[in-house]
Write a protein that holds these residues in place. Structure first.
Motif, mmCIF file in Angstrom:
data_model
loop_
_atom_site.group_PDB
_atom_site.id
_atom_site.type_symbol
_atom_site.label_atom_id
_atom_site.label_comp_id
_atom_site.label_asym_id
_atom_site.label_seq_id
_atom_site.Cartn_x
_atom_site.Cartn_y
_atom_site.Cartn_z
ATOM 1 N N TYR A 235 -13.600 103.001 97.135
ATOM 2 C CA TYR A 235 -14.718 102.279 96.527
ATOM 3 C C TYR A 235 -14.305 100.822 96.286
ATOM 4 C CZ TYR A 235 -15.732 107.181 95.604
ATOM 5 O OH TYR A 235 -15.929 108.533 95.744
ATOM 6 N N ARG B 133 -12.212 106.571 89.168
ATOM 7 C CA ARG B 133 -13.635 106.937 89.249
ATOM 8 C C ARG B 133 -13.820 108.435 89.023
ATOM 9 N NH1 ARG B 133 -18.008 108.109 93.029
ATOM 10 N NH2 ARG B 133 -19.739 106.637 92.768
ATOM 11 N N TYR C 134 -23.764 110.864 86.856
ATOM 12 C CA TYR C 134 -23.551 109.440 87.080
ATOM 13 C C TYR C 134 -22.052 109.186 87.252
ATOM 14 C CZ TYR C 134 -22.344 109.436 82.086
ATOM 15 O OH TYR C 134 -21.784 109.707 80.870
ATOM 16 N N ARG D 196 -19.619 103.040 82.592
ATOM 17 C CA ARG D 196 -20.446 103.498 83.707
ATOM 18 C C ARG D 196 -20.360 102.512 84.878
ATOM 19 N NH1 ARG D 196 -25.977 106.416 81.956
ATOM 20 N NH2 ARG D 196 -26.488 105.626 84.043
ATOM 21 N N GLU D 197 -20.366 103.068 86.079
ATOM 22 C CA GLU D 197 -20.245 102.241 87.270
ATOM 23 C C GLU D 197 -21.414 101.269 87.404
ATOM 24 O OE1 GLU D 197 -18.483 103.411 91.418
ATOM 25 O OE2 GLU D 197 -20.638 103.865 91.486
ATOM 26 N N ASP D 198 -22.616 101.745 87.107
ATOM 27 C CA ASP D 198 -23.772 100.855 87.257
ATOM 28 C C ASP D 198 -23.727 99.688 86.271
ATOM 29 O OD1 ASP D 198 -24.314 102.307 84.988
ATOM 30 O OD2 ASP D 198 -26.115 103.283 85.762
ATOM 31 N N ALA D 199 -23.054 99.885 85.113
ATOM 32 C CA ALA D 199 -22.901 98.791 84.141
ATOM 33 C C ALA D 199 -21.957 97.723 84.678
ATOM 34 C CB ALA D 199 -22.382 99.340 82.819
ATOM 35 N N GLN E 28 -21.375 97.153 87.891
ATOM 36 C CA GLN E 28 -22.091 96.506 88.995
ATOM 37 C C GLN E 28 -23.084 95.469 88.472
ATOM 38 O OE1 GLN E 28 -23.803 99.891 90.959
ATOM 39 N NE2 GLN E 28 -21.982 100.283 92.224
ATOM 40 N N PHE E 29 -23.808 95.829 87.403
ATOM 41 C CA PHE E 29 -24.786 94.915 86.813
ATOM 42 C C PHE E 29 -24.096 93.657 86.260
ATOM 43 C CE2 PHE E 29 -27.423 93.382 83.245
ATOM 44 C CZ PHE E 29 -28.612 93.131 83.939
ATOM 45 N N ASP F 43 -29.208 93.317 93.811
ATOM 46 C CA ASP F 43 -28.412 94.533 93.674
ATOM 47 C C ASP F 43 -26.943 94.203 93.895
ATOM 48 O OD1 ASP F 43 -30.620 96.459 93.389
ATOM 49 O OD2 ASP F 43 -31.094 95.871 95.463
ATOM 50 N N PHE F 44 -26.100 95.164 93.517
ATOM 51 C CA PHE F 44 -24.657 95.009 93.692
ATOM 52 C C PHE F 44 -24.313 94.948 95.177
ATOM 53 C CE2 PHE F 44 -20.443 96.998 94.336
ATOM 54 C CZ PHE F 44 -19.665 96.086 93.643
#
Length: 519
Positions: free
Chosen positions: A313, A330, A340, A361-364, A366-367, A484-485
């Motif tokens: 990743y 991860r 998630y 969290r991964e999406d955090a 990335q954001f 997006d990321f």
């Protein structure tokens, strides 16, 4: 007029009347009977020789038996001797020859330099070299290179012998894998360990993962090969070892010319000997397990041996815990029916008492990256442009001028050496004075080259920083905001992420900037 009388220094008074603490270092590279006799003779010789001198005090005998001389890290007694030197227990070291001290040129020079900084000379009996009396390292460097070449020659002869035994199938495996023992002539099955091997293959074929199998073995208090802890890597190594089928694949690894070991991925010939010993696993089960592992890897888009396998990743290996310094791993979290991805500190996973950093969290993450890049796009004129101009203007003009000066000094040094050569050839200089002056010039030239290399490295680092900063500026000048990321952009611009807390991330950019984002 006042008369000044010069009182010459007494070089023998360095230790204020105390005896010189003298130690000896011995080594033989194999553990054969002949070499053991050689080591015994060396030990007896040095102990009696040192104790026979009234001005010397015996400070110990350090010897490594059956150990290679090509790597100083693999010689515990040598390391102990160096530690005792630092502790002030030794003033002088005797050794038989350069090849006994080290067959690696770099190691030999490094060790003698370290000892000289501690005012501890080394005397090499065979070559009659006392490093404390040397004006230059040139002679030692040449001789240690010869010792290294001798080691390479011996290594090549040994490799040829081993390869011939590979080819004719007579090579003996004296250290068999888990599941087997060595009876002095051949590999024989260890019944208790063989049951564990069968269990590993059976559970793999039933669909269990390597981490799950390792966890089960540890829960059952089943010891691994060295009575240690089972890991997913240990399990995978067993699943990939063809010896459990009764076959042997020789030369799976090889040693390069610098004596470093590598996995053989086709660089050298390999030799497969079938029906070498009794099998624990059938070829069918072994091949099925290998196919299943490949299938799982393909589903995850992982190719073994590739960079992607090492860094699956974009964040792999790049998220660092600000509390303990460990990397993040991860994991997939499940909350009711919702799953998630999250990144967790490895130390926290293993022992929460050693690190309190909780998962993110991964999406955090990335954001946070998207927000940071968009801020740079919006304010690149205020942030990036001045930064690029600053590092460009401060790129080492002084260093360039100094390197040019060093080049001039090196030319003058070479001319001086040439003049010395002519003077000696014409009979105006004797050989002793010529050697002394030449060695001093060589040492000065070496110091100048070292300084120039250091300055050039600093220049290269500055150029790299400017290049990375300019690339980031050019991207942000396009004015394209991220929705997006983008993993490619992350790998291009970010060196790593330092996690200060669950709510604060520091993006350490490749251009040298560190930018903080709150989640």
């Amino acid at each position: 007029m006042k008369k000044v009388t010069k009182i010459e220094e007494n070089k023998k008074a360095n230790f204020h009347g105390r005896k010189l603490r003298v130690a000896a270092y011995c080594r033989v590279s194999t553990d054969s009977n002949e070499q053991a006799e050689s080591l015994k003779a060396q030990k007896e010789h040095y102990e009696s020789y040192i104790k026979s001198r009234d001005d010397w005090e015996f400070a110990g005998l350090y010897y490594d038996e059956g150990i290679t001389g090509t790597k100083k890290e693999k010689r515990p007694q040598l390391r102990k001797m160096m530690a005792d030197c630092k502790a002030g227990k030794i003033n002088f070291i005797l050794t038989k020859s350069i090849s006994r001290f080290s067959r690696n040129t770099a190691d030999c020079l490094e060790l003698t330099r370290k000892l000289l900084t501690l005012n501890i000379p080394v005397y090499f009996e065979k070559e009659d070299i006392n490093t404390g009396a040397m004006e230059s390292e040139l002679f030692l460097s040449i001789l240690s290179s010869m010792a290294q070449n001798e080691s390479v020659s011996i290594s090549q002869n040994g490799k040829w012998s081993v390869q011939k035994r590979f080819e004719n199938g007579t090579f003996k495996i004296s250290y068999p894998p888990y599941g087997y023992d060595w009876d002095g002539e051949k590999m024989v099955i260890n019944p208790a360990q063989a049951q564990v091997v069968k269990q590993i293959f059976s559970e793999t074929l039933s669909g269990k993962s390597s981490p799950a199998i390792a966890k089960e073995l540890n829960a059952g208090h089943i010891p691994s090969r060295r009575n240690g802890h089972w890991t997913s890597t240990t399990v995978r190594d067993i699943l990939a070892n063809e010896k459990y089928t009764g076959d042997c694949l020789f030369q799976k690894t090889y040693t390069d010319f610098q004596f470093n070991r590598h996995h053989n991925r086709g660089e050298k010939n390999r030799y497969l000997l079938q029906n070498h010993h009794e099998a624990i696993i059938s070829h069918e089960d072994f091949n099925m397990a290998a196919a299943l592992i490949r299938e799982r890897a393909a589903e995850k888009g992982v190719e073994k041996g590739s960079r992607k396998y090492q860094n699956r990743y974009p964040f792999s290996g790049k998220i660092i815990c600000g509390e303990c310094g460990s990397t993040f791993k991860r994991r997939i979290h499940t909350c009711s029916d919702f799953k998630y991805a999250a990144w967790c500190c490895k130390t926290h996973i293993e022992d929460k008492s050693k690190c309190s950093m909780k998962f993110i969290r991964e999406d955090a993450i990335q954001f946070a990256f998207v927000t940071m890049i968009n801020k740079l796009v919006f304010a690149h004129r205020l942030i990036l442009k001045p930064y690029v101009e600053t590092i460009k203007s401060s790129s080492s003009d002084d260093a360039v001028r100094r390197v040019q000066k060093i080049q001039t000094l090196l030319l003058q040094n070479a001319e001086q050496r040439e003049t010395l050569q002519k003077l000696m050839a014409q009979g105006y200089l004797d050989k002793i004075l010529y050697s002394k002056e030449k060695n001093e010039l060589l040492m000065k030239a070496n110091d100048l080259r070292t300084e120039a290399d250091s300055l050039n490295n600093r220049k290269s680092e500055g150029i790299h920083t400017v290049t990375e900063a300019t690339a980031l500026l050019h991207f942000t000048e396009k004015g394209v905001m991220l929705d997006d990321f983008d993993g490619v952009l992350f790998e291009k611009f970010v060196n790593r992420i330092l996690v200060k807390s669950r709510n604060e991330l520091c993006f350490e950019m490749k251009c040298g900037l560190t930018l903080t984002e709150r989640i």
